[in-house]
Design an enzyme around this catalytic site. Structure first.
Site, short mmCIF file in Angstrom:
data_model
loop_
_atom_site.label_atom_id
_atom_site.label_comp_id
_atom_site.label_asym_id
_atom_site.label_seq_id
_atom_site.Cartn_x
_atom_site.Cartn_y
_atom_site.Cartn_z
N LYS A 221 -2.90 -2.13 -1.34
CA LYS A 221 -4.15 -2.32 -1.01
C LYS A 221 -4.81 -1.20 -0.68
CE LYS A 221 -3.11 -5.26 2.11
NZ LYS A 221 -1.62 -5.36 1.77
N GLY B 97 2.05 -8.67 1.51
CA GLY B 97 1.75 -7.61 2.06
C GLY B 97 2.21 -6.17 1.19
N ASP B 98 1.51 -4.99 1.53
CA ASP B 98 2.15 -3.72 1.14
C ASP B 98 1.95 -3.86 -0.48
OD1 ASP B 98 2.60 -3.15 3.62
OD2 ASP B 98 4.51 -4.11 3.54
N GLU B 99 1.17 -4.26 -0.96
CA GLU B 99 0.92 -4.46 -2.48
C GLU B 99 0.31 -3.21 -2.80
OE1 GLU B 99 -0.35 -6.92 -0.37
OE2 GLU B 99 0.39 -8.57 -0.85
N GLY C 228 -0.42 -1.30 7.30
CA GLY C 228 -0.21 0.32 7.08
C GLY C 228 -0.60 0.42 5.60
N HIS C 229 -1.85 1.05 5.45
CA HIS C 229 -2.41 1.24 4.15
C HIS C 229 -2.29 2.71 3.78
CE1 HIS C 229 -4.99 -2.60 4.47
NE2 HIS C 229 -3.64 -2.77 4.78
N THR D 126 4.19 0.81 8.42
CA THR D 126 4.01 0.84 9.94
C THR D 126 5.20 0.69 10.74
OG1 THR D 126 1.99 -0.76 9.51
CG2 THR D 126 2.95 -0.96 11.57
N GLN E 177 -2.41 -7.39 5.21
CA GLN E 177 -1.53 -8.32 4.93
C GLN E 177 -1.39 -8.88 3.29
OE1 GLN E 177 -3.00 -8.99 8.18
NE2 GLN E 177 -1.81 -7.00 8.56
N GLY F 165 8.43 1.25 9.36
CA GLY F 165 9.59 2.04 8.72
C GLY F 165 10.75 1.26 8.41
N SER G 21 -1.75 0.05 -11.79
CA SER G 21 -1.53 1.45 -11.20
C SER G 21 -0.13 1.70 -11.44
CB SER G 21 -1.67 1.04 -9.62
OG SER G 21 -1.21 2.05 -8.94
P1 GDP Z 1 -0.75 -1.82 1.51
O1 GDP Z 1 -0.39 -2.14 2.67
O2 GDP Z 1 -1.11 -2.98 0.57
O3 GDP Z 1 -1.96 -0.82 1.44
O4 GDP Z 1 0.44 -0.74 0.71
P2 GDP Z 1 1.53 0.14 1.42
O5 GDP Z 1 0.73 1.28 1.54
O6 GDP Z 1 1.91 -0.50 2.79
O7 GDP Z 1 2.58 0.32 0.41
C1 GDP Z 1 2.50 0.41 -1.04
C2 GDP Z 1 3.26 1.86 -1.24
O8 GDP Z 1 3.21 1.85 -2.64
C3 GDP Z 1 2.49 3.04 -0.77
O9 GDP Z 1 3.67 3.99 -0.32
C4 GDP Z 1 1.74 3.47 -1.93
O10 GDP Z 1 1.49 5.18 -1.70
C5 GDP Z 1 2.77 3.28 -2.94
N1 GDP Z 1 1.82 3.19 -4.25
C6 GDP Z 1 0.78 2.33 -4.47
N2 GDP Z 1 0.37 2.18 -5.93
C7 GDP Z 1 1.69 2.58 -6.43
C8 GDP Z 1 1.97 2.59 -7.87
O11 GDP Z 1 1.37 2.19 -9.01
N3 GDP Z 1 3.12 3.25 -8.04
C9 GDP Z 1 3.98 3.84 -7.12
N4 GDP Z 1 5.31 4.22 -7.42
N5 GDP Z 1 3.60 3.56 -5.68
C10 GDP Z 1 2.55 3.02 -5.46
P1 IMO Z 2 -0.25 -4.42 5.33
O1 IMO Z 2 -1.76 -4.69 5.23
C1 IMO Z 2 3.83 -6.26 5.37
C2 IMO Z 2 4.31 -9.25 8.64
C3 IMO Z 2 5.38 -8.88 9.72
C4 IMO Z 2 5.94 -10.11 10.20
C5 IMO Z 2 4.87 -10.91 10.23
C6 IMO Z 2 4.04 -11.08 11.29
O2 IMO Z 2 0.15 -3.06 5.29
O3 IMO Z 2 -0.14 -5.23 3.74
P2 IMO Z 2 2.56 -9.56 12.83
O4 IMO Z 2 2.84 -8.36 13.62
O5 IMO Z 2 1.48 -9.56 12.17
O6 IMO Z 2 2.49 -10.70 13.87
O7 IMO Z 2 3.99 -9.92 12.21
O8 IMO Z 2 3.68 -10.35 8.95
N1 IMO Z 2 3.29 -8.08 8.51
C7 IMO Z 2 3.22 -7.32 7.36
N2 IMO Z 2 4.04 -7.41 6.45
N3 IMO Z 2 2.34 -5.76 5.35
C8 IMO Z 2 1.70 -5.96 6.30
O9 IMO Z 2 0.36 -5.26 6.30
C9 IMO Z 2 2.04 -6.78 7.28
N4 IMO Z 2 1.62 -7.04 8.57
C10 IMO Z 2 2.31 -7.85 9.06
O10 IMO Z 2 6.46 -7.80 9.04
O11 IMO Z 2 6.86 -10.58 9.23
MG MG Z 3 1.24 -1.89 4.05
#
Ligand code: GDP
Ligand code: IMO
Ligand code: MG
Length: 428
Positions: free
Chosen positions: A16, A12-14, A40-41, A300, A224, A302, A413
């Site tokens: 997306k 997750g948090d790549e 949390g996107h 999401t 995720q 913090g 990116s």
């Molecule tokens: P998601 O859940 O996959 O949509 O990713 P998140 O939004 O939770 O986390 C990605 C974080 O990295 C966010 O704060 C984005 O603004 C930031 N981000 C995305 N792409 C890049 C990048 O190429 N470089 C940097 N420095 N930040 C990025």
């Molecule tokens: P995005 O879309 C990172 C993790 C939680 C926990 C496990 C189970 O922003 O990439 P849950 O509340 O789903 O039952 O929690 O999954 N988790 C994530 N980790 N990014 C997310 O979403 C996540 N959604 C759930 O931290 O380990």
């Molecule tokens: Mg996220």
């Protein structure tokens, strides 16, 4: 080219949200198909940050957005998000957003149960986001869930809430010694928002089918990451839905031949929030540096994200499970200052090499990564927009990831902003 699925390849948090926002320009419909507001996107447009938890990120580009049947929706959070977007001059009215009549509703008792379960587990807790995701999917599987279609029949809705709450309260009180919920209060809360939600309800599958038939382009937004998938991830340290690309079909009511391109989002390193095995996790100053430079805090909850090197066992697993047709490599700029960068090419377990992701958590937890070391590029890449302008060592790092994963990196990116992107091949 064609309908495109965006999924996370790691935990997750790549990034997306950023990629979906970017690609939405060329899409007609943007669709969420699983998960809920555990996601949390983050999008950064003209320097302004917008985080979406439930509504597809395509709403920022004002595309028609859909919440599919596979999503679990907290209606209170949804309305907050609609208000938040409206305050930011983004139209999230029923003309722009439709929610599947078959999507399940996260009720207040699901959140209470999520918290009570985690508390009882103590040190063994999963570290869920506490949003009630797991308990809502449980009710779906045990066939007592409440769906958006149920909002259309008040008597049935009340009856379902009563039946559910009777059981939940018994369980909360007697098993968890946790606070129970008041039936009338829950009913009143739901009835109060019901009329605002009803205009959003639609048969999403039918609209998507009509759209496909008339040549519309669909973009599916995964939440995720593959290794949080309930079946393919690091079970039980996973979320409660299928995260992999195949679920874009099931979770939105679209047939699988309509999924034409599958883009896996992969950070140039790895992060994880919550508990569970993470073989390439760093516990040293480099890990801290990546965490700080990458501002790795959960969008999401913090929480501080755990950080480590890029893991090719993970990426290859994601390539196979999702049929990746391309990769978007994100946050490459975060590695700009490092002297050396490592890539994990495989694991070692009790003297044997392992190249495929093991099912047993006990085995995975004892796997040690086998690394190859690459020289850093020690140059600011955040302003670069053409692939050929990237430093040679950066291009070598990218080429090596392509070689080890056997998937082309189509997008690179180099910053959080929409513009901080190098497109190597047009998608959609
Ligand atoms: P998601 O859940 O996959 O949509 O990713 P998140 O939004 O939770 O986390 C990605 C974080 O990295 C966010 O704060 C984005 O603004 C930031 N981000 C995305 N792409 C890049 C990048 O190429 N470089 C940097 N420095 N930040 C990025
Ligand atoms: P995005 O879309 C990172 C993790 C939680 C926990 C496990 C189970 O922003 O990439 P849950 O509340 O789903 O039952 O929690 O999954 N988790 C994530 N980790 N990014 C997310 O979403 C996540 N959604 C759930 O931290 O380990
Ligand atoms: Mg996220």
């Amino acid at each position: 080219m064609g309908n495109t699925v965006i999924i996370g390849t790691q935990w997750g948090d790549e990034g997306k949200g950023k990629v979906v926002d970017l690609l939405s320009e060329h899409a007609d419909f943007v669709v969420r198909f699983q998960g809920g507001n555990n996601a949390g996107h983050t999008m950064v447009v003209n320097g302004k940050e917008i985080i979406s938890h439930l509504i597809p990120s395509g709403i920022i580009q004002q595309k028609n957005c859909f919440i599919g049947n596979g999503v679990v929706v907290d209606p209170f959070v949804l309305l907050e998000e609609i208000d938040y977007l409206t305050e930011n001059n983004i139209d999230a009215s029923p003309e722009m957003l439709k929610i599947s009549d078959r999507a399940h509703i996260i009720m207040p008792y699901h959140k209470r149960l999520d918290a009570a379960r985690e508390e009882k587990k103590g040190d063994d807790k999963i570290g869920t986001t506490g949003r009630g995701i797991g308990p809502c999917y449980e009710d779906k599987a045990t066939r007592r869930g409440i769906r958006f279609a149920d909002l259309l029949d008040t008597d049935l809705l009340k009856e379902k809430i009563e039946t559910n709450l009777e059981e939940k309260n018994f369980y909360l009180e007697n098993y968890h010694q946790a606070e129970t919920l008041d039936l009338q209060e829950v009913i009143d809360q739901v009835l109060e928002i019901k009329d605002r939600l009803i205009p959003y309800i639609a048969d999403v599958s039918v609209i998507l089918f009509d759209g496909i038939t008339s040549g519309k382009k669909l973009l599916f937004e995964g939440a995720q990451g593959t290794h949080l998938d309930i079946e393919h991830g690091t079970y039980p340290f996973v979320t409660s839905s299928n995260v992999v690309a195949g679920n874009a079909a099931c979770g939105s009511g679209v047939g699988p031949v309509n999924l034409n391109e599958i883009i896996g989002i992969c950070k140039a390193y790895t992060t994880r929030v919550g508990a569970g095995p993470f073989p390439t996790e760093l516990f040293d100053a480099i890990g801290d540096q990546i965490q700080k430079t990458g501002a790795e805090f959960g969008a999401t909850t913090g929480r501080r994200r755990r950080c480590g090197w890029l893991d090719m066992v993970v990426l290859r697993n994601a390539a196979r499970l999702n049929s990746l047709t391309g990769i978007a490599l994100t946050k490459l700029d975060v590695l700009d200052d490092l002297d050396e960068i490592k890539i994990c090419t495989g694991y070692e377990y009790k003297g044997k090499s392992i190249n495929d992701f093991p099912a047993q958590i006990s085995v995975l937890s004892q796997c040690t990564p086998v690394y190859e070391t690459h020289p850093g590029w020690k140059q600011d890449t955040s302003g670069i927009r053409n692939y050929d302008d990237l430093p040679e060592n950066t291009r070598k790092y990218i080429a090596r990831i392509e070689e080890l994963s056997n998937v082309k990196i189509k997008i690179v990116s180099v910053g959080p902003g929409r513009e901080a992107t190098i497109i190597r091949e047009q998608i959609l």
